[in-house]
Motif scaffolding. Structure first.
Motif, PDB file in Angstrom:
ATOM      1  N   TYR A  65     -23.391 -55.390  41.227  1.00 36.69           N
ATOM      2  CA  TYR A  65     -23.966 -55.957  39.916  1.00 36.69           C
ATOM      3  C   TYR A  65     -23.252 -57.511  39.526  1.00 36.69           C
ATOM      4  N   GLU A  66     -22.748 -57.959  40.721  1.00 29.08           N
ATOM      5  CA  GLU A  66     -22.353 -59.290  40.400  1.00 29.08           C
ATOM      6  C   GLU A  66     -23.865 -60.362  40.824  1.00 29.08           C
ATOM      7  N   LEU A  67     -23.567 -61.557  40.134  1.00 30.01           N
ATOM      8  CA  LEU A  67     -24.769 -62.400  40.124  1.00 30.01           C
ATOM      9  C   LEU A  67     -24.926 -62.713  41.682  1.00 30.01           C
ATOM     10  N   ASN A  68     -26.344 -62.733  41.999  1.00 29.31           N
ATOM     11  CA  ASN A  68     -26.695 -63.150  43.377  1.00 29.31           C
ATOM     12  C   ASN A  68     -25.838 -62.503  44.516  1.00 29.31           C
ATOM     13  N   PRO A  69     -25.505 -61.250  44.688  1.00 31.08           N
ATOM     14  CA  PRO A  69     -24.752 -60.972  45.942  1.00 31.08           C
ATOM     15  C   PRO A  69     -25.327 -61.109  47.164  1.00 31.08           C
ATOM     16  N   SER A  70     -24.371 -61.304  48.046  1.00 30.38           N
ATOM     17  CA  SER A  70     -24.664 -61.593  49.491  1.00 30.38           C
ATOM     18  C   SER A  70     -25.379 -60.519  50.286  1.00 30.38           C
ATOM     19  N   GLU A  71     -25.759 -60.731  51.270  1.00 30.81           N
ATOM     20  CA  GLU A  71     -26.392 -59.539  52.317  1.00 30.81           C
ATOM     21  C   GLU A  71     -25.221 -58.555  52.643  1.00 30.81           C
ATOM     22  N   ASP A  72     -23.942 -59.272  52.737  1.00 32.53           N
ATOM     23  CA  ASP A  72     -22.941 -58.408  53.261  1.00 32.53           C
ATOM     24  C   ASP A  72     -22.472 -57.303  52.133  1.00 32.53           C
ATOM     25  N   THR A  73     -22.413 -57.948  50.812  1.00 28.19           N
ATOM     26  CA  THR A  73     -22.255 -57.062  49.657  1.00 28.19           C
ATOM     27  C   THR A  73     -23.205 -55.929  49.684  1.00 28.19           C
ATOM     28  N   ALA A  74     -24.502 -56.541  49.938  1.00 34.05           N
ATOM     29  CA  ALA A  74     -25.825 -55.398  49.818  1.00 34.05           C
ATOM     30  C   ALA A  74     -25.596 -54.314  50.890  1.00 34.05           C
ATOM     31  N   ALA A  75     -25.062 -54.901  52.062  1.00 38.53           N
ATOM     32  CA  ALA A  75     -24.981 -53.807  53.325  1.00 38.53           C
ATOM     33  C   ALA A  75     -23.936 -52.868  52.941  1.00 38.53           C
ATOM     34  N   ARG A  76     -22.677 -53.384  52.199  1.00 37.66           N
ATOM     35  CA  ARG A  76     -21.411 -52.383  52.048  1.00 37.66           C
ATOM     36  C   ARG A  76     -22.228 -51.398  50.716  1.00 37.66           C
ATOM     37  N   ALA A  77     -22.637 -51.970  49.869  1.00 34.10           N
ATOM     38  CA  ALA A  77     -23.179 -51.008  48.882  1.00 34.10           C
ATOM     39  C   ALA A  77     -24.149 -49.864  49.418  1.00 34.10           C
ATOM     40  N   VAL A  78     -25.011 -50.340  50.216  1.00 36.70           N
ATOM     41  CA  VAL A  78     -26.011 -49.478  51.035  1.00 36.70           C
ATOM     42  C   VAL A  78     -25.228 -48.346  51.556  1.00 36.70           C
ATOM     43  N   ARG A  79     -24.275 -48.429  52.515  1.00 37.33           N
ATOM     44  CA  ARG A  79     -23.383 -47.810  53.130  1.00 37.33           C
ATOM     45  C   ARG A  79     -22.780 -46.744  52.051  1.00 37.33           C
ATOM     46  N   ALA A  80     -22.210 -47.243  51.244  1.00 39.87           N
ATOM     47  CA  ALA A  80     -21.191 -46.465  50.449  1.00 39.87           C
ATOM     48  C   ALA A  80     -22.262 -45.494  49.517  1.00 39.87           C
ATOM     49  N   SER A  81     -23.630 -46.008  49.267  1.00 38.36           N
ATOM     50  CA  SER A  81     -24.569 -45.177  48.448  1.00 38.36           C
ATOM     51  C   SER A  81     -24.978 -43.935  49.299  1.00 38.36           C
ATOM     52  N   VAL A  82     -25.151 -44.256  50.590  1.00 38.11           N
ATOM     53  CA  VAL A  82     -25.362 -43.233  51.629  1.00 38.11           C
ATOM     54  C   VAL A  82     -24.529 -42.337  51.793  1.00 38.11           C
ATOM     55  N   GLU A  83     -23.329 -42.760  51.741  1.00 36.51           N
ATOM     56  CA  GLU A  83     -22.127 -41.581  51.995  1.00 36.51           C
ATOM     57  C   GLU A  83     -21.794 -40.777  50.901  1.00 36.51           C
ATOM     58  N   PHE A  84     -21.931 -41.564  49.788  1.00 39.67           N
ATOM     59  CA  PHE A  84     -21.652 -40.919  48.470  1.00 39.67           C
ATOM     60  C   PHE A  84     -22.529 -39.957  48.231  1.00 39.67           C
ATOM     61  N   THR A  85     -23.802 -40.259  48.358  1.00 38.50           N
ATOM     62  CA  THR A  85     -24.932 -39.401  48.027  1.00 38.50           C
ATOM     63  C   THR A  85     -24.887 -38.159  48.816  1.00 38.50           C
ATOM     64  N   GLU A  86     -24.471 -38.328  50.290  1.00 40.53           N
ATOM     65  CA  GLU A  86     -24.274 -37.161  51.087  1.00 40.53           C
ATOM     66  C   GLU A  86     -23.390 -36.394  50.573  1.00 40.53           C
ATOM     67  N   TYR A  87     -22.427 -36.994  50.312  1.00 41.96           N
ATOM     68  CA  TYR A  87     -21.030 -36.060  49.844  1.00 41.96           C
ATOM     69  C   TYR A  87     -21.406 -35.168  48.628  1.00 41.96           C
ATOM     70  N   LEU A  88     -22.139 -35.706  47.659  1.00 42.10           N
ATOM     71  CA  LEU A  88     -22.468 -35.354  46.380  1.00 42.10           C
ATOM     72  C   LEU A  88     -23.691 -33.938  46.580  1.00 42.10           C
ATOM     73  N   ARG A  89     -24.467 -34.346  47.341  1.00 39.11           N
ATOM     74  CA  ARG A  89     -25.491 -33.363  47.762  1.00 39.11           C
ATOM     75  C   ARG A  89     -24.884 -32.180  48.565  1.00 39.11           C
ATOM     76  N   GLU A  90     -23.832 -32.230  49.286  1.00 37.40           N
ATOM     77  CA  GLU A  90     -22.965 -30.958  49.944  1.00 37.40           C
ATOM     78  C   GLU A  90     -22.116 -30.357  48.666  1.00 37.40           C
ATOM     79  N   LEU A  91     -21.485 -30.959  47.750  1.00 39.48           N
ATOM     80  CA  LEU A  91     -20.825 -30.747  46.665  1.00 39.48           C
ATOM     81  C   LEU A  91     -21.827 -29.701  45.902  1.00 39.48           C
ATOM     82  N   ILE A  92     -22.849 -30.317  45.414  1.00 45.06           N
ATOM     83  CA  ILE A  92     -24.051 -29.648  44.511  1.00 45.06           C
ATOM     84  C   ILE A  92     -24.272 -28.389  45.210  1.00 45.06           C
ATOM     85  N   ALA A  93     -24.487 -28.374  46.280  1.00 48.53           N
ATOM     86  CA  ALA A  93     -24.863 -27.086  47.125  1.00 48.53           C
ATOM     87  C   ALA A  93     -23.903 -26.074  47.230  1.00 48.53           C
TER      88      ALA A  93
END
Length: 401
Positions: free
Chosen positions: A175-203
């Motif tokens: 959400y910062e202005l002009n985020p770097s590729e490193d910032t984007a990579a961390r956000a993508v990784r966190a998004s995948v991990e958080f999504t997988e965790y919540l999918r299991e919790l919802i099940a």
């Protein structure tokens, strides 16, 4: 002379003089480094938050090509899938549908029932700080309180909560202005991990529902309300991120402001009835969310300047909260300020659904610190996070006298 430069450490340390310069220049200015139109005045920010010609997304009406925008890189897809299905980045009718369901968990009665839990937890956290003779107010009080509260509401087990704050921090980096590729990579990784965790919790909750928000959303889905699993996951992530980021940063920004204004801190210590006004004033004085973005869906005009469809507007909350047209002597911290229409919780259809809960958390931690640490002092100057949009500190080291 102060200049608006969201990557300059001097600006990040104190952006408010630069905001005064922006307001003096006019009601809207184009900022080439981010390809945004900056809006610094309170009246305009407040009005545009309610203006339906602007939107948090444009994809309900236009393709990327039709809107003159480039689709995000394919490798960022997990972040955008997670982010774009949350109600903060949706427009009606999807926003209306999801907010109606989530609102049931944030009714005044529901939030009021949380007061004993929030107050008790705040007291426990401050007790530990006292026993240790001090510590990091961010790590020891500001972070664990709202994270625990929203995790409790969602039904996330205590044993699973350690990654929540790191996931949130990595996602919010985008959400910062002009985020770097490193910032984007961390956000993508966190998004995948958080999504997988919540999918299991919802099940898991589908088979064994509880008295929590996730179970409530599942029940709404089963009863025919159109809420997809992705919307459910995105809503949970949004509630966690938004449900603690502002509170965490408002707490440490606020206490750092009090330490820098000892006469105001002394007045607060002498009269704890000032706490409700103090919470509002501290959120105004050093705003935790400095900027909120909107897409121009239909051409608008601001003070004779035409802002075309496809443009992005940056609504400067921090500047609006220091506008002398609305706030008397805005650069002064005044815990007795009665007329305080700050917009730290936004406005319009995207007004923060958790604002009443945030106020309860901020009030509970402030009262606990005032009552249990009457001689709390700053032990060393803090470092500010190198962020502009979400304004906070790396930590706040304190000593208990």
């Amino acid at each position: 002379m102060a200049a608006f430069d969201p990557w300059d450490p001097a600006f990040l340390a104190d952006p408010y003089p630069a905001y005064a310069e922006l307001r003096a220049k006019g009601r809207v200015q184009y900022f080439e480094p981010t390809n945004q139109w900056l809006v610094p005045h309170h009246a305009d920010v407040s009005a545009l938050l309610r203006d339906r010609r602007l939107g948090r997304t444009y994809q309900h009406r236009f393709t990327h090509e039709e809107f003159g925008r480039t689709a995000p890189p394919a490798e960022h897809e997990p972040f955008h899938t997670l982010n774009d299905h949350g109600m903060l980045d949706l427009e009606p009718p999807d926003h209306t549908r999801i907010r109606r369901l989530v609102s049931k968990a944030f009714t005044p009665r529901t939030v009021e029932r949380l007061v004993p839990y929030v107050t008790g937890l705040a007291g426990e956290l401050v007790d530990r700080l006292v026993e240790a003779g001090g510590g990091d107010l961010l790590r020891d009080v500001a972070e664990p309180l709202p994270v625990a509260v929203i995790a409790e509401m969602l039904g996330i087990p205590e044993s699973d909560r350690a990654p929540l704050r790191p996931w949130s921090a990595d996602i919010c980096g985008m959400y910062e202005l002009n985020p770097s590729e490193d910032t984007a990579a961390r956000a993508v990784r966190a998004s995948v991990e958080f999504t997988e965790y919540l999918r299991e919790l919802i099940a898991e909750r589908r088979g064994k529902p509880g008295d929590d928000l996730i179970s409530g959303l599942i029940a709404a889905y089963d009863e025919g309300d159109r809420l997809t699993e992705q919307e459910m996951i995105s809503t949970c992530v949004l509630l966690l991120n938004a449900g603690h980021e502002a509170t965490v940063n408002a707490t440490v920004n606020g206490w750092y402001a009090l330490f820098r204004n000892p006469e105001q801190l002394a007045a607060l210590r002498a009269d704890h009835s000032l706490v409700p006004r103090a919470v509002e004033e501290l959120m105004r004085y050093d705003t935790p969310l400095q900027l909120f973005e909107r897409w121009v869906l239909d051409e608008i005009e601001i003070d004779g300047t035409t802002v075309p469809r496809g443009a992005e507007i940056a609504l400067l909350f921090g500047s609006a909260n220091h506008d002398p047209a609305v706030f008397a002597d805005p650069e002064r911290l005044d815990l007795t300020r009665a007329d305080n229409p700050h917009i730290s919780f936004s406005a319009g259809i995207h007004y923060c659904i958790g604002a009443p809960l945030a106020r309860i958390e901020l009030t509970a931690s402030m009262r606990a610190l005032l009552e249990k640490t009457p001689t709390l002092t700053l032990s060393k100057p803090p470092s500010r996070k190198p962020n502009f949009v979400i304004r906070g500190l790396e930590g706040l080291s304190v000593e208990v006298g």
